[in-house]
Design a protein around this motif. Structure first.
Motif, PDB file in Angstrom:
ATOM      1  N   SER A 131       0.811  -1.224   0.000  1.00  0.00           N
ATOM      2  CA  SER A 131       0.000   0.000   0.000  1.00  0.00           C
ATOM      3  C   SER A 131       0.844   1.274   0.000  1.00  0.00           C
ATOM      4  CB  SER A 131      -0.925   0.013   1.219  1.00  0.00           C
ATOM      5  OG  SER A 131      -0.168  -0.096   2.411  1.00  0.00           O
ATOM      6  N   VAL A 132       2.159   1.127  -0.103  1.00  0.00           N
ATOM      7  CA  VAL A 132       3.038   2.290  -0.059  1.00  0.00           C
ATOM      8  C   VAL A 132       3.829   2.383  -1.358  1.00  0.00           C
ATOM      9  CG1 VAL A 132       3.229   2.236   2.441  1.00  0.00           C
ATOM     10  CG2 VAL A 132       4.858   0.926   1.071  1.00  0.00           C
ATOM     11  N   GLY A 133       4.358   3.570  -1.622  1.00  0.00           N
ATOM     12  CA  GLY A 133       5.235   3.709  -2.762  1.00  0.00           C
ATOM     13  C   GLY A 133       6.553   3.014  -2.478  1.00  0.00           C
ATOM     14  N   ILE A 134       7.082   2.327  -3.459  1.00  0.00           N
ATOM     15  CA  ILE A 134       8.286   1.546  -3.219  1.00  0.00           C
ATOM     16  C   ILE A 134       9.330   1.814  -4.296  1.00  0.00           C
ATOM     17  CG2 ILE A 134       6.924  -0.270  -2.109  1.00  0.00           C
ATOM     18  CD1 ILE A 134       7.563  -2.027  -4.613  1.00  0.00           C
ATOM     19  N   SER A 135      10.560   1.520  -3.955  1.00  0.00           N
ATOM     20  CA  SER A 135      11.633   1.566  -4.947  1.00  0.00           C
ATOM     21  C   SER A 135      12.002   0.173  -5.424  1.00  0.00           C
ATOM     22  CB  SER A 135      12.867   2.266  -4.370  1.00  0.00           C
ATOM     23  OG  SER A 135      13.338   1.547  -3.244  1.00  0.00           O
ATOM     24  N   ALA A 136      11.689  -0.826  -4.611  1.00  0.00           N
ATOM     25  CA  ALA A 136      11.996  -2.207  -5.003  1.00  0.00           C
ATOM     26  C   ALA A 136      11.179  -3.172  -4.165  1.00  0.00           C
ATOM     27  CB  ALA A 136      13.489  -2.507  -4.825  1.00  0.00           C
ATOM     28  N   LEU A 137      10.994  -4.364  -4.699  1.00  0.00           N
ATOM     29  CA  LEU A 137      10.294  -5.439  -3.986  1.00  0.00           C
ATOM     30  C   LEU A 137      11.184  -6.674  -4.006  1.00  0.00           C
ATOM     31  CD1 LEU A 137       6.588  -6.384  -4.086  1.00  0.00           C
ATOM     32  CD2 LEU A 137       8.293  -8.154  -4.578  1.00  0.00           C
ATOM     33  N   HIS A 138      11.227  -7.333  -2.865  1.00  0.00           N
ATOM     34  CA  HIS A 138      12.058  -8.530  -2.738  1.00  0.00           C
ATOM     35  C   HIS A 138      11.189  -9.744  -2.460  1.00  0.00           C
ATOM     36  CE1 HIS A 138      16.042  -6.437  -2.059  1.00  0.00           C
ATOM     37  NE2 HIS A 138      15.192  -5.429  -1.904  1.00  0.00           N
ATOM     38  N   TRP A 139      11.584 -10.863  -3.009  1.00  0.00           N
ATOM     39  CA  TRP A 139      11.035 -12.155  -2.623  1.00  0.00           C
ATOM     40  C   TRP A 139      12.148 -12.941  -1.931  1.00  0.00           C
ATOM     41  CZ3 TRP A 139       6.165 -13.626  -2.260  1.00  0.00           C
ATOM     42  CH2 TRP A 139       5.194 -12.986  -3.043  1.00  0.00           C
ATOM     43  N   LEU A 140      11.811 -13.482  -0.751  1.00  0.00           N
ATOM     44  CA  LEU A 140      12.763 -14.227   0.057  1.00  0.00           C
ATOM     45  C   LEU A 140      12.201 -15.612   0.335  1.00  0.00           C
ATOM     46  CD1 LEU A 140      13.245 -11.367   2.679  1.00  0.00           C
ATOM     47  CD2 LEU A 140      14.769 -11.831   0.762  1.00  0.00           C
ATOM     48  N   GLN A 141      13.097 -16.541   0.604  1.00  0.00           N
ATOM     49  CA  GLN A 141      12.700 -17.906   0.923  1.00  0.00           C
ATOM     50  C   GLN A 141      13.301 -18.283   2.273  1.00  0.00           C
ATOM     51  OE1 GLN A 141      14.845 -21.197  -0.949  1.00  0.00           O
ATOM     52  NE2 GLN A 141      12.905 -22.016  -1.680  1.00  0.00           N
ATOM     53  N   GLN A 142      12.449 -18.797   3.168  1.00  0.00           N
ATOM     54  CA  GLN A 142      12.929 -19.235   4.475  1.00  0.00           C
ATOM     55  C   GLN A 142      12.627 -20.721   4.625  1.00  0.00           C
ATOM     56  OE1 GLN A 142      11.259 -17.289   7.960  1.00  0.00           O
ATOM     57  NE2 GLN A 142      13.117 -17.733   9.125  1.00  0.00           N
ATOM     58  N   HIS A 143      13.683 -21.519   4.701  1.00  0.00           N
ATOM     59  CA  HIS A 143      13.521 -22.955   4.815  1.00  0.00           C
ATOM     60  C   HIS A 143      13.227 -23.352   6.250  1.00  0.00           C
ATOM     61  CE1 HIS A 143      13.987 -24.978   0.996  1.00  0.00           C
ATOM     62  NE2 HIS A 143      14.776 -24.001   0.635  1.00  0.00           N
ATOM     63  N   PRO A 144      12.713 -24.575   6.435  1.00  0.00           N
ATOM     64  CA  PRO A 144      12.365 -25.031   7.788  1.00  0.00           C
ATOM     65  C   PRO A 144      13.514 -24.879   8.776  1.00  0.00           C
ATOM     66  CG  PRO A 144      11.486 -26.558   6.173  1.00  0.00           C
ATOM     67  CD  PRO A 144      12.315 -25.559   5.409  1.00  0.00           C
ATOM     68  N   GLY A 145      14.735 -24.952   8.340  1.00  0.00           N
ATOM     69  CA  GLY A 145      15.881 -24.750   9.228  1.00  0.00           C
ATOM     70  C   GLY A 145      16.028 -23.324   9.695  1.00  0.00           C
ATOM     71  N   GLY A 146      15.317 -22.396   9.036  1.00  0.00           N
ATOM     72  CA  GLY A 146      15.268 -21.012   9.496  1.00  0.00           C
ATOM     73  C   GLY A 146      16.030 -20.013   8.668  1.00  0.00           C
ATOM     74  N   GLY A 147      17.010 -20.458   7.865  1.00  0.00           N
ATOM     75  CA  GLY A 147      17.798 -19.507   7.100  1.00  0.00           C
ATOM     76  C   GLY A 147      16.965 -18.799   6.048  1.00  0.00           C
ATOM     77  N   ILE A 148      17.308 -17.540   5.759  1.00  0.00           N
ATOM     78  CA  ILE A 148      16.574 -16.728   4.788  1.00  0.00           C
ATOM     79  C   ILE A 148      17.477 -16.457   3.601  1.00  0.00           C
ATOM     80  CG2 ILE A 148      15.424 -14.526   4.376  1.00  0.00           C
ATOM     81  CD1 ILE A 148      14.798 -14.429   7.375  1.00  0.00           C
ATOM     82  N   VAL A 149      16.932 -16.719   2.412  1.00  0.00           N
ATOM     83  CA  VAL A 149      17.690 -16.525   1.181  1.00  0.00           C
ATOM     84  C   VAL A 149      16.930 -15.555   0.288  1.00  0.00           C
ATOM     85  CG1 VAL A 149      18.565 -17.645  -0.889  1.00  0.00           C
ATOM     86  CG2 VAL A 149      18.686 -18.832   1.301  1.00  0.00           C
ATOM     87  N   SER A 150      17.649 -14.618  -0.288  1.00  0.00           N
ATOM     88  CA  SER A 150      17.038 -13.684  -1.221  1.00  0.00           C
ATOM     89  C   SER A 150      16.862 -14.372  -2.571  1.00  0.00           C
ATOM     90  CB  SER A 150      17.924 -12.445  -1.361  1.00  0.00           C
ATOM     91  OG  SER A 150      17.370 -11.546  -2.275  1.00  0.00           O
ATOM     92  N   LEU A 151      15.629 -14.346  -3.102  1.00  0.00           N
ATOM     93  CA  LEU A 151      15.353 -14.961  -4.395  1.00  0.00           C
ATOM     94  C   LEU A 151      15.412 -13.939  -5.524  1.00  0.00           C
ATOM     95  CD1 LEU A 151      12.277 -17.197  -3.430  1.00  0.00           C
ATOM     96  CD2 LEU A 151      14.662 -17.925  -3.717  1.00  0.00           C
ATOM     97  N   PHE A 152      14.665 -12.846  -5.356  1.00  0.00           N
ATOM     98  CA  PHE A 152      14.576 -11.834  -6.400  1.00  0.00           C
ATOM     99  C   PHE A 152      14.508 -10.450  -5.787  1.00  0.00           C
ATOM    100  CE2 PHE A 152      13.800 -14.554  -9.979  1.00  0.00           C
ATOM    101  CZ  PHE A 152      12.983 -15.586  -9.542  1.00  0.00           C
ATOM    102  N   MET A 153      15.002  -9.478  -6.542  1.00  0.00           N
ATOM    103  CA  MET A 153      14.706  -8.083  -6.276  1.00  0.00           C
ATOM    104  C   MET A 153      14.151  -7.502  -7.567  1.00  0.00           C
ATOM    105  SD  MET A 153      17.066  -4.908  -5.023  1.00  0.00           S
ATOM    106  CE  MET A 153      17.771  -4.571  -6.618  1.00  0.00           C
ATOM    107  N   LEU A 154      12.969  -6.874  -7.472  1.00  0.00           N
ATOM    108  CA  LEU A 154      12.284  -6.357  -8.656  1.00  0.00           C
ATOM    109  C   LEU A 154      11.961  -4.889  -8.474  1.00  0.00           C
ATOM    110  CD1 LEU A 154       9.517  -9.081  -8.828  1.00  0.00           C
ATOM    111  CD2 LEU A 154      11.175  -8.760 -10.628  1.00  0.00           C
ATOM    112  N   SER A 155      12.091  -4.128  -9.529  1.00  0.00           N
ATOM    113  CA  SER A 155      11.542  -2.773  -9.519  1.00  0.00           C
ATOM    114  C   SER A 155      10.548  -2.594 -10.664  1.00  0.00           C
ATOM    115  CB  SER A 155      12.646  -1.729  -9.614  1.00  0.00           C
ATOM    116  OG  SER A 155      13.460  -1.983 -10.727  1.00  0.00           O
TER     117      SER A 155
END
Lengths: 116, 109
Positions: B26-50
């Motif tokens: 609902s806000v103006g953005i400069s970029a959007l990220h998609w992240l993946q968090q596996h059951p072990g807890g680590g977070i990985v960046s998948l994509f950054m989109l503008s």
């Protein structure tokens, strides 16, 4: 492997105890962040450091302090732990381009903290 | 109202199915990220989109800036895709990330 290293991975504290979570990155990133992740909520920013020597409060800074020791290291300190600080903590870093834009976020593996 | 909303919250699929996860903001953005968090807890960046669309392997991310909406698609889903997928947006070039609550995906063999 290059990336963001957090220690410890697990910790149990008693109410009132203090501890420091350590974070180090070897990617030459300028910006570093501390987040907490609670069930049913998105990651929330505690503190961040846009560059060496600077730190700023995020969304939920109360009860925490940070130190940007050098470009690589950004630590999070709980001076007097409370049960409400039971959470999973993530450190992250990002690189900054010539215009100051941040991208290329990399996250640590997390610290699971329980305060009893 | 959260600034970043994801749907669905939970998703169960059979191996091989095409999966779509949605993110509205609902806000103006400069970029959007998609992240993946596996059951072990680590977070990985998948994509950054503008703008537009990005593809990596079986993952495709799209963004419609006018509609303030992004989708993450997984083609030919596999049990190893089981994870929490998190959408995050950045306001301004130097702004911090605002995170959605995540979509928990379970792919059954």
């Amino acid at each position: 492997n290059a990336g963001v290293t957090q220690t410890p991975k697990f910790q149990v504290l008693k109410t009132g105890q203090s501890m420091t979570l350590q974070c180090a990155q070897d990617m030459n990133h300028n910006s570093m962040y501390w987040y907490r992740q609670d069930p049913g909520m998105g990651l929330r920013l505690i503190y961040y450091s846009a560059s060496e020597g600077t730190t700023d409060k995020g969304e939920v800074p109360n009860g925490y302090n940070v130190s940007r020791l050098n470009k690589r290291e950004f630590s999070l300190r709980l001076e007097s732990a409370a049960p409400s600080q039971t959470s999973v903590y993530f450190c992250a870093s990002s690189r900054t381009d010539g215009q100051g834009a941040n991208y290329g976020y990399t996250f640590g593996s997390g610290t699971r903290l329980t305060v009893v | 109202k959260n600034e970043v909303e994801q749907s669905p919250q939970n998703l169960t699929a059979q191996e091989g199915e095409f999966i779509t996860i949605n993110c509205s903001y609902s806000v103006g953005i400069s970029a959007l990220h998609w992240l993946q968090q596996h059951p072990g807890g680590g977070i990985v960046s998948l994509f950054m989109l503008s703008s537009g669309k990005k593809k990596h392997g079986r993952l495709i991310a799209t963004i419609n800036i006018q509609e303030k909406h992004s989708s993450l698609h997984i083609t030919a889903s596999h049990p190893r895709d089981s994870a929490v997928y998190i959408c995050a947006v950045k306001r301004g070039s130097q702004g911090n990330l605002i995170f959605g609550k995540g979509t928990k995906l379970s792919v059954k063999p």
